[in-house]
Design a protein around this motif. Sequence first.
Motif, PDB file in Angstrom:
ATOM      1  N   ASN A  99       0.825  -1.205   0.000  1.00 13.04           N
ATOM      2  CA  ASN A  99       0.000   0.000   0.000  1.00 13.04           C
ATOM      3  C   ASN A  99       0.864   1.263   0.000  1.00 13.04           C
ATOM      4  O   ASN A  99       0.552   2.227  -0.688  1.00 13.04           O
ATOM      5  N   ALA A 100       1.947   1.249   0.756  1.00 12.87           N
ATOM      6  CA  ALA A 100       2.825   2.416   0.819  1.00 12.87           C
ATOM      7  C   ALA A 100       3.548   2.645  -0.507  1.00 12.87           C
ATOM      8  O   ALA A 100       3.610   3.781  -1.002  1.00 12.87           O
ATOM      9  N   VAL A 101       4.093   1.590  -1.088  1.00 12.44           N
ATOM     10  CA  VAL A 101       4.828   1.710  -2.351  1.00 12.44           C
ATOM     11  C   VAL A 101       3.913   2.201  -3.466  1.00 12.44           C
ATOM     12  O   VAL A 101       4.306   2.990  -4.320  1.00 12.44           O
ATOM     13  N   SER A 102       2.655   1.772  -3.442  1.00  8.72           N
ATOM     14  CA  SER A 102       1.725   2.203  -4.483  1.00  8.72           C
ATOM     15  C   SER A 102       1.095   3.565  -4.180  1.00  8.72           C
ATOM     16  O   SER A 102       0.276   4.048  -4.948  1.00  8.72           O
ATOM     17  N   GLY A 103       1.499   4.189  -3.064  1.00 14.13           N
ATOM     18  CA  GLY A 103       1.013   5.523  -2.729  1.00 14.13           C
ATOM     19  C   GLY A 103      -0.341   5.557  -2.051  1.00 14.13           C
ATOM     20  O   GLY A 103      -0.929   6.625  -1.874  1.00 14.13           O
ATOM     21  N   CYS A 104      -0.853   4.417  -1.637  1.00  7.93           N
ATOM     22  CA  CYS A 104      -2.181   4.352  -1.007  1.00  7.93           C
ATOM     23  C   CYS A 104      -2.141   4.513   0.507  1.00  7.93           C
ATOM     24  O   CYS A 104      -3.161   4.792   1.116  1.00  7.93           O
ATOM     25  N   ALA A 105      -0.981   4.293   1.136  1.00  3.88           N
ATOM     26  CA  ALA A 105      -0.861   4.414   2.588  1.00  3.88           C
ATOM     27  C   ALA A 105       0.288   5.347   2.926  1.00  3.88           C
ATOM     28  O   ALA A 105       1.343   5.301   2.290  1.00  3.88           O
ATOM     29  N   THR A 106       0.074   6.181   3.918  1.00  2.00           N
ATOM     30  CA  THR A 106       1.121   7.109   4.366  1.00  2.00           C
ATOM     31  C   THR A 106       1.565   6.835   5.792  1.00  2.00           C
ATOM     32  O   THR A 106       2.561   7.402   6.246  1.00  2.00           O
ATOM     33  N   ASN A 107       0.848   5.978   6.502  1.00  2.00           N
ATOM     34  CA  ASN A 107       1.192   5.650   7.889  1.00  2.00           C
ATOM     35  C   ASN A 107       1.128   4.142   8.103  1.00  2.00           C
ATOM     36  O   ASN A 107       0.122   3.512   7.767  1.00  2.00           O
ATOM     37  N   ILE A 108       2.185   3.609   8.703  1.00  2.00           N
ATOM     38  CA  ILE A 108       2.222   2.205   9.099  1.00  2.00           C
ATOM     39  C   ILE A 108       2.638   2.170  10.558  1.00  2.00           C
ATOM     40  O   ILE A 108       3.608   2.832  10.941  1.00  2.00           O
ATOM     41  N   ALA A 109       1.914   1.411  11.369  1.00  5.99           N
ATOM     42  CA  ALA A 109       2.275   1.223  12.776  1.00  5.99           C
ATOM     43  C   ALA A 109       2.420  -0.271  13.048  1.00  5.99           C
ATOM     44  O   ALA A 109       1.539  -1.057  12.706  1.00  5.99           O
ATOM     45  N   GLY A 120       1.935 -10.873  23.871  1.00  6.10           N
ATOM     46  CA  GLY A 120       2.849 -11.588  22.978  1.00  6.10           C
ATOM     47  C   GLY A 120       2.454 -11.514  21.519  1.00  6.10           C
ATOM     48  O   GLY A 120       3.176 -11.994  20.649  1.00  6.10           O
ATOM     49  N   SER A 121       1.311 -10.918  21.239  1.00  7.53           N
ATOM     50  CA  SER A 121       0.875 -10.763  19.848  1.00  7.53           C
ATOM     51  C   SER A 121       1.513  -9.517  19.240  1.00  7.53           C
ATOM     52  O   SER A 121       2.120  -8.706  19.942  1.00  7.53           O
ATOM     53  N   ALA A 122       1.366  -9.389  17.945  1.00  7.13           N
ATOM     54  CA  ALA A 122       1.853  -8.205  17.229  1.00  7.13           C
ATOM     55  C   ALA A 122       0.788  -7.797  16.226  1.00  7.13           C
ATOM     56  O   ALA A 122      -0.023  -8.624  15.795  1.00  7.13           O
ATOM     57  N   SER A 123       0.806  -6.521  15.852  1.00  5.09           N
ATOM     58  CA  SER A 123      -0.136  -6.054  14.838  1.00  5.09           C
ATOM     59  C   SER A 123       0.557  -5.107  13.880  1.00  5.09           C
ATOM     60  O   SER A 123       1.531  -4.435  14.238  1.00  5.09           O
ATOM     61  N   VAL A 124       0.037  -5.085  12.671  1.00  3.94           N
ATOM     62  CA  VAL A 124       0.477  -4.152  11.634  1.00  3.94           C
ATOM     63  C   VAL A 124      -0.776  -3.428  11.163  1.00  3.94           C
ATOM     64  O   VAL A 124      -1.750  -4.063  10.752  1.00  3.94           O
ATOM     65  N   ARG A 125      -0.734  -2.111  11.243  1.00  7.16           N
ATOM     66  CA  ARG A 125      -1.879  -1.296  10.830  1.00  7.16           C
ATOM     67  C   ARG A 125      -1.396  -0.236   9.858  1.00  7.16           C
ATOM     68  O   ARG A 125      -0.343   0.368  10.059  1.00  7.16           O
ATOM     69  N   ASP A 126      -2.155  -0.021   8.788  1.00  7.06           N
ATOM     70  CA  ASP A 126      -1.838   1.053   7.852  1.00  7.06           C
ATOM     71  C   ASP A 126      -3.117   1.769   7.465  1.00  7.06           C
ATOM     72  O   ASP A 126      -4.212   1.263   7.683  1.00  7.06           O
ATOM     73  N   ASN A 127      -2.960   2.950   6.903  1.00  6.53           N
ATOM     74  CA  ASN A 127      -4.126   3.754   6.513  1.00  6.53           C
ATOM     75  C   ASN A 127      -4.431   3.609   5.024  1.00  6.53           C
ATOM     76  O   ASN A 127      -5.001   4.509   4.418  1.00  6.53           O
ATOM     77  N   GLY A 128      -4.090   2.466   4.475  1.00  2.98           N
ATOM     78  CA  GLY A 128      -4.393   2.182   3.077  1.00  2.98           C
ATOM     79  C   GLY A 128      -5.845   1.798   2.883  1.00  2.98           C
ATOM     80  O   GLY A 128      -6.639   1.799   3.829  1.00  2.98           O
ATOM     81  N   PRO A 129      -6.215   1.447   1.657  1.00  3.78           N
ATOM     82  CA  PRO A 129      -7.614   1.198   1.330  1.00  3.78           C
ATOM     83  C   PRO A 129      -8.192  -0.093   1.905  1.00  3.78           C
ATOM     84  O   PRO A 129      -9.389  -0.289   1.908  1.00  3.78           O
ATOM     85  N   GLY A 130      -7.378  -0.974   2.382  1.00  7.47           N
ATOM     86  CA  GLY A 130      -7.881  -2.215   2.954  1.00  7.47           C
ATOM     87  C   GLY A 130      -8.037  -3.304   1.913  1.00  7.47           C
ATOM     88  O   GLY A 130      -8.271  -3.050   0.738  1.00  7.47           O
TER      89      GLY A 130
END
Length: 188
Positions: free
Chosen positions: A21-31, A38-48
């Motif tokens: 999503n970031a490379v294609s310009g659809c997301a500007t934030n990744i957390a 013990g879990s992990a998450s990846v969240r972005d503001n892309g289109p889903g």
Amino acid sequence: LADPATINSLLTESLCIAFDNAVSGCATNIAVSFHADGSASVRDNGPGLNVEIVHDGLTAIEILLTKIYACREVKRNQIHQSLCRFGIVCTNALSEWLTVEVVQDGWLWKQRYVRGYAEAPIEKLSQQAQTWQQIRFLPDRDIFGDAMLAPDYLVKWFQRLPLSLLEATSLTLIDERSGTTKSLLPST
């Protein structure tokens, strides 16, 4: 499976969708968050990811999470393929549980998987104003034992990447276990 690269590759595979999503310009934030359980998450503001049924009665999300190499077939750009090996399907298969949340067309959708299998069809939950997606997972302790996902490993992995491709993206690492937050992008 005591090698830290093995358990942490579950997280790097999870990052591939956000990177795409970031490379294609659809997301500007990744957390990227390391949670106290013990879990992990990846969240972005892309289109889903697509929640529509696309093949054999499955949504695009279900295909990506349950079919090996589906990520490569969907994401044919070479950058994505160089970062990701097998795709998010491996993270799903090697996790006690995985949840995917997607906001698409103003609605929050959620689906939970247990050891690679969907517990139920994707659910339409509530209206949301912003688009985003999040994948959260807990590595399977029957497979990985006491091994933990490590923020330091992820930082070293990022240092080896061609991050110039993500220069318009902010990337934040949040470790709830230690109470620290670190900005990895934009690079300074």
